[in-house]
Design an enzyme around this catalytic site. Structure first.
Site, mmCIF file in Angstrom:
data_model
loop_
_atom_site.group_PDB
_atom_site.id
_atom_site.type_symbol
_atom_site.label_atom_id
_atom_site.label_comp_id
_atom_site.label_asym_id
_atom_site.label_seq_id
_atom_site.Cartn_x
_atom_site.Cartn_y
_atom_site.Cartn_z
ATOM 1 N N ASP A 135 8.280 -1.119 -3.142
ATOM 2 C CA ASP A 135 9.063 0.105 -3.356
ATOM 3 C C ASP A 135 9.639 0.194 -4.768
ATOM 4 O O ASP A 135 10.692 0.794 -4.985
ATOM 5 C CB ASP A 135 10.210 0.187 -2.334
ATOM 6 C CG ASP A 135 9.694 0.404 -0.918
ATOM 7 O OD1 ASP A 135 8.732 1.185 -0.767
ATOM 8 O OD2 ASP A 135 10.242 -0.220 0.009
ATOM 9 N N LYS A 151 -6.196 3.512 -8.341
ATOM 10 C CA LYS A 151 -5.500 2.700 -7.341
ATOM 11 C C LYS A 151 -6.443 1.579 -6.956
ATOM 12 O O LYS A 151 -7.492 1.805 -6.355
ATOM 13 C CB LYS A 151 -5.133 3.546 -6.113
ATOM 14 C CG LYS A 151 -4.381 2.766 -5.048
ATOM 15 C CD LYS A 151 -3.003 2.320 -5.522
ATOM 16 C CE LYS A 151 -2.256 1.576 -4.412
ATOM 17 N NZ LYS A 151 -0.903 1.201 -4.790
#
Length: 213
Positions: free
Chosen positions: A14, A39
């Site tokens: 996060d 990604k």
């Protein structure tokens, strides 16, 4: 090895890596450095990478030809877990030989390769993310923030980076999402900046502003 491929990791899952990756790509493109994001391994999705979606929104560009070709999201697993587990649950090993990153590097000046989670996340039971970065000799862009605990996570990560002789190109200090009380955020920023000046004097330190700033 092309030095225009940068691996982006962070203190944890996060840390705001996707936001920071999209922001940096947008800024580099504005400055004339043709940049694409990838990604590395996406988990918790089927058929398409939500992180690439976020990159493009922040970069303020439509989906690219490379997105449509799957080059920017070469490995997608359905279960939202670390790659070693998501791969096992989908009964499909990670294919490290797709060469999608190299293809992107031939078409663009820079590739920002966003990893999954933090540096010690296992890609397989035998290979950690940080080991892959060292193996490929990618310069690292590392994302941290001002949330409580960030100093501890950041310094542990910096020791691990140093131990493996990884080039720490940049530390991105993420100010998003907005916090009302900036006491910890401001102090953490100054602490990390001073630590880098002492132990990583060649490393750049950049702020990633809040959305809309």
């Amino acid at each position: 090895m092309n030095t225009d491929i940068y691996f982006i990791s962070g203190i944890d899952t996060d840390a705001g890596k996707s936001y920071a990756t999209g922001y940096l790509a947008r800024e580099w493109n504005k400055n004339g450095k043709r940049t694409i994001t990838q990604k590395f391994i996406q988990t918790g999705n089927v058929g398409h990478s939500e992180d690439i979606d976020l990159h493009r929104r922040i970069m303020e560009i439509p989906f690219t030809r490379e997105d449509q070709e799957g080059l920017t999201m070469p490995e997608i697993f359905s279960y939202p877990a670390s790659p070693h587990l998501a791969s096992r649950l989908d009964h499909r090993p990670i294919d490290f030989d797709k060469h999608a990153t190299e293809v992107l590097s031939e078409r663009y000046d820079c590739v920002l390769l966003e990893g999954a989670g933090g540096l010690m996340v296992p890609l397989t039971t035998e290979l950690l993310t940080i080991e892959y970065i060292a193996q490929e000799k990618y310069p690292l862009i590392f994302v941290t923030s001002g949330k409580l605990g960030s100093i501890n996570h950041t310094l542990l990560s910096l020791e691990a980076i140093q131990k493996r002789d990884i080039v720490l190109d940049t530390v991105l200090y993420n100010l998003y999402p907005t916090v009302e009380d900036k006491t910890i955020q401001d102090d953490t920023m100054e602490f990390i900046r001073a630590w880098l000046e002492k132990y990583f004097p060649e490393t750049k330190f950049l702020l990633v502003p809040e959305i809309g700033k």
